[in-house]
Motif scaffolding. Structure first.
Motif, PDB file in Angstrom:
ATOM      1  N   HIS A 170       0.860  -1.179   0.000  1.00 23.21           N
ATOM      2  CA  HIS A 170       0.000   0.000   0.000  1.00 23.21           C
ATOM      3  C   HIS A 170       0.893   1.224   0.000  1.00 23.21           C
ATOM      4  CE1 HIS A 170      -3.445   2.511   0.705  1.00 23.21           C
ATOM      5  NE2 HIS A 170      -2.845   3.040   1.749  1.00 23.21           N
ATOM      6  N   GLU A 171       0.981   1.890  -1.117  1.00 24.17           N
ATOM      7  CA  GLU A 171       1.782   3.108  -1.248  1.00 24.17           C
ATOM      8  C   GLU A 171       3.186   2.934  -0.671  1.00 24.17           C
ATOM      9  OE1 GLU A 171      -0.230   6.615   0.079  1.00 24.17           O
ATOM     10  OE2 GLU A 171      -2.134   5.927  -0.719  1.00 24.17           O
ATOM     11  N   ASP A 172       3.913   1.973  -1.140  1.00 23.67           N
ATOM     12  CA  ASP A 172       5.291   1.694  -0.770  1.00 23.67           C
ATOM     13  C   ASP A 172       5.476   1.065   0.604  1.00 23.67           C
ATOM     14  OD1 ASP A 172       6.188   2.696  -3.213  1.00 23.67           O
ATOM     15  OD2 ASP A 172       6.384   4.721  -2.413  1.00 23.67           O
ATOM     16  N   LEU A 173       4.469   1.043   1.437  1.00 19.87           N
ATOM     17  CA  LEU A 173       4.597   0.414   2.751  1.00 19.87           C
ATOM     18  C   LEU A 173       4.278  -1.068   2.598  1.00 19.87           C
ATOM     19  CD1 LEU A 173       5.013   0.666   5.815  1.00 19.87           C
ATOM     20  CD2 LEU A 173       2.574   1.114   6.004  1.00 19.87           C
ATOM     21  N   VAL A 174       5.190  -1.906   3.034  1.00 22.70           N
ATOM     22  CA  VAL A 174       4.995  -3.343   2.916  1.00 22.70           C
ATOM     23  C   VAL A 174       4.555  -3.888   4.272  1.00 22.70           C
ATOM     24  CG1 VAL A 174       6.098  -5.545   2.420  1.00 22.70           C
ATOM     25  CG2 VAL A 174       6.717  -3.524   1.102  1.00 22.70           C
ATOM     26  N   LEU A 175       3.365  -4.483   4.304  1.00 21.40           N
ATOM     27  CA  LEU A 175       2.855  -5.090   5.514  1.00 21.40           C
ATOM     28  C   LEU A 175       2.916  -6.604   5.353  1.00 21.40           C
ATOM     29  CD1 LEU A 175      -0.309  -2.860   6.037  1.00 21.40           C
ATOM     30  CD2 LEU A 175       1.922  -2.606   7.106  1.00 21.40           C
ATOM     31  N   ASP A 176       3.769  -7.235   6.100  1.00 19.11           N
ATOM     32  CA  ASP A 176       3.928  -8.681   6.020  1.00 19.11           C
ATOM     33  C   ASP A 176       3.091  -9.295   7.144  1.00 19.11           C
ATOM     34  OD1 ASP A 176       4.769 -11.337   6.082  1.00 19.11           O
ATOM     35  OD2 ASP A 176       6.805 -10.815   5.474  1.00 19.11           O
ATOM     36  N   ALA A 177       2.090 -10.054   6.778  1.00 20.56           N
ATOM     37  CA  ALA A 177       1.151 -10.624   7.752  1.00 20.56           C
ATOM     38  C   ALA A 177       1.837 -11.543   8.756  1.00 20.56           C
ATOM     39  CB  ALA A 177       0.046 -11.373   7.013  1.00 20.56           C
ATOM     40  N   ARG A 178       2.979 -12.115   8.398  1.00 18.15           N
ATOM     41  CA  ARG A 178       3.673 -13.018   9.331  1.00 18.15           C
ATOM     42  C   ARG A 178       4.073 -12.302  10.612  1.00 18.15           C
ATOM     43  NH1 ARG A 178       8.203 -15.168   5.397  1.00 18.15           N
ATOM     44  NH2 ARG A 178       8.161 -12.938   5.014  1.00 18.15           N
ATOM     45  N   TYR A 179       4.516 -11.054  10.512  1.00 20.30           N
ATOM     46  CA  TYR A 179       4.915 -10.309  11.710  1.00 20.30           C
ATOM     47  C   TYR A 179       3.713 -10.037  12.609  1.00 20.30           C
ATOM     48  CZ  TYR A 179       9.231  -9.466   9.126  1.00 20.30           C
ATOM     49  OH  TYR A 179      10.399  -9.622   8.427  1.00 20.30           O
ATOM     50  N   PHE A 180       2.609  -9.655  11.998  1.00 26.34           N
ATOM     51  CA  PHE A 180       1.399  -9.379  12.761  1.00 26.34           C
ATOM     52  C   PHE A 180       0.892 -10.660  13.430  1.00 26.34           C
ATOM     53  CE2 PHE A 180       1.676  -5.901   9.801  1.00 26.34           C
ATOM     54  CZ  PHE A 180       1.237  -4.801  10.525  1.00 26.34           C
ATOM     55  N   LEU A 181       0.883 -11.744  12.687  1.00 26.38           N
ATOM     56  CA  LEU A 181       0.399 -13.020  13.203  1.00 26.38           C
ATOM     57  C   LEU A 181       1.303 -13.536  14.323  1.00 26.38           C
ATOM     58  CD1 LEU A 181      -1.708 -15.268  12.863  1.00 26.38           C
ATOM     59  CD2 LEU A 181      -0.188 -16.317  11.175  1.00 26.38           C
ATOM     60  N   ALA A 182       2.593 -13.527  14.112  1.00 29.24           N
ATOM     61  CA  ALA A 182       3.532 -14.013  15.128  1.00 29.24           C
ATOM     62  C   ALA A 182       3.455 -13.168  16.396  1.00 29.24           C
ATOM     63  CB  ALA A 182       4.961 -14.019  14.572  1.00 29.24           C
ATOM     64  N   GLY A 183       3.448 -11.850  16.244  1.00 35.18           N
ATOM     65  CA  GLY A 183       3.366 -10.974  17.409  1.00 35.18           C
ATOM     66  C   GLY A 183       2.070 -11.169  18.174  1.00 35.18           C
ATOM     67  N   GLY A 184       0.976 -11.280  17.446  1.00 33.79           N
ATOM     68  CA  GLY A 184      -0.323 -11.462  18.088  1.00 33.79           C
ATOM     69  C   GLY A 184      -0.439 -12.782  18.818  1.00 33.79           C
ATOM     70  N   LEU A 185      -0.027 -13.858  18.169  1.00 31.53           N
ATOM     71  CA  LEU A 185      -0.123 -15.174  18.797  1.00 31.53           C
ATOM     72  C   LEU A 185       0.774 -15.283  20.030  1.00 31.53           C
ATOM     73  CD1 LEU A 185      -0.260 -17.531  15.675  1.00 31.53           C
ATOM     74  CD2 LEU A 185      -2.121 -16.972  17.260  1.00 31.53           C
ATOM     75  N   CYS A 186       1.988 -14.799  19.924  1.00 32.56           N
ATOM     76  CA  CYS A 186       2.918 -14.879  21.055  1.00 32.56           C
ATOM     77  C   CYS A 186       2.447 -14.038  22.237  1.00 32.56           C
ATOM     78  CB  CYS A 186       4.320 -14.447  20.630  1.00 32.56           C
ATOM     79  SG  CYS A 186       5.094 -15.637  19.529  1.00 32.56           S
TER      80      CYS A 186
END
Length: 181
Positions: free
Chosen positions: A11-27
């Motif tokens: 989204h407009e040069d910002l890369v959002l990798d779902a793995r970071y969100f998922l790992a942080g949330g689960l942990c």
């Protein structure tokens, strides 16, 4: 599978990798969820220290079980797991996503300041998400008749103090969360 979850969203040069969100949330959800009984004991001792003068943490836990049943040690589990799950997802997902953007925007010789700024932004966003859940958790632990769970607790908080009431304690939370993010 995980490969589809881990796809990068641009989204407009910002890369959002779902793995970071998922790992942080689960942990974060797991680590805070399993320590809920300790948090209940801590909160109850802080609210009513004269009632828990002997036996330390174990004695206080046993007293709570005797007086209120073992389920009392899980008071606030819902807002803890959901709140810290969302907080962890935001904190780690945003931090990892913002690091390269801050480096690019600031264009400094060393990335340290950029990383610190990304960390502060991620920690602040995570705190804003967590604050209503923490407020609900504390009320559930300290006032057994406050609500049956977070789904009924959040509307009660809104009714009692409006939207701004969901963020009571935010400055203190920012002071605690942002420096170690």
């Amino acid at each position: 599978p995980l490969s589809s979850v881990a796809e990068e969203l641009k989204h407009e040069d910002l890369v959002l990798d779902a793995r970071y969100f998922l790992a942080g949330g689960l942990c974060a959800a797991f680590s805070h969820g399993v320590t809920t009984p300790l948090d209940v004991v801590k909160t109850r001792i802080q609210v009513d220290p004269t009632n828990f003068q002997e036996g330390g943490v174990v004695g206080a836990a046993l007293q709570i079980i005797r007086e209120d049943g073992s389920a009392a040690l899980l008071a606030g589990l819902g807002p803890t797991v959901i709140g810290y799950g969302l907080e962890g997802a935001a904190k780690f997902g945003l931090y990892e996503s913002l690091k390269p953007e801050m480096v690019r925007l600031l264009a400094l010789e060393s990335p340290v300041i950029s990383y610190l700024l990304a960390s502060a932004v991620a920690g602040a966003a995570a705190s804003i998400i967590l604050c209503p859940m923490e407020r609900t958790r504390i009320r559930l632990v300290t006032e057994p008749n406050f609500a049956s769970n977070f789904l009924t607790g959040i509307p009660r908080l809104l009714k009692e103090s409006g939207v701004k009431g969901l963020l009571y304690g935010l400055p203190a939370m920012l002071s605690k969360q942002v420096p170690y993010t």
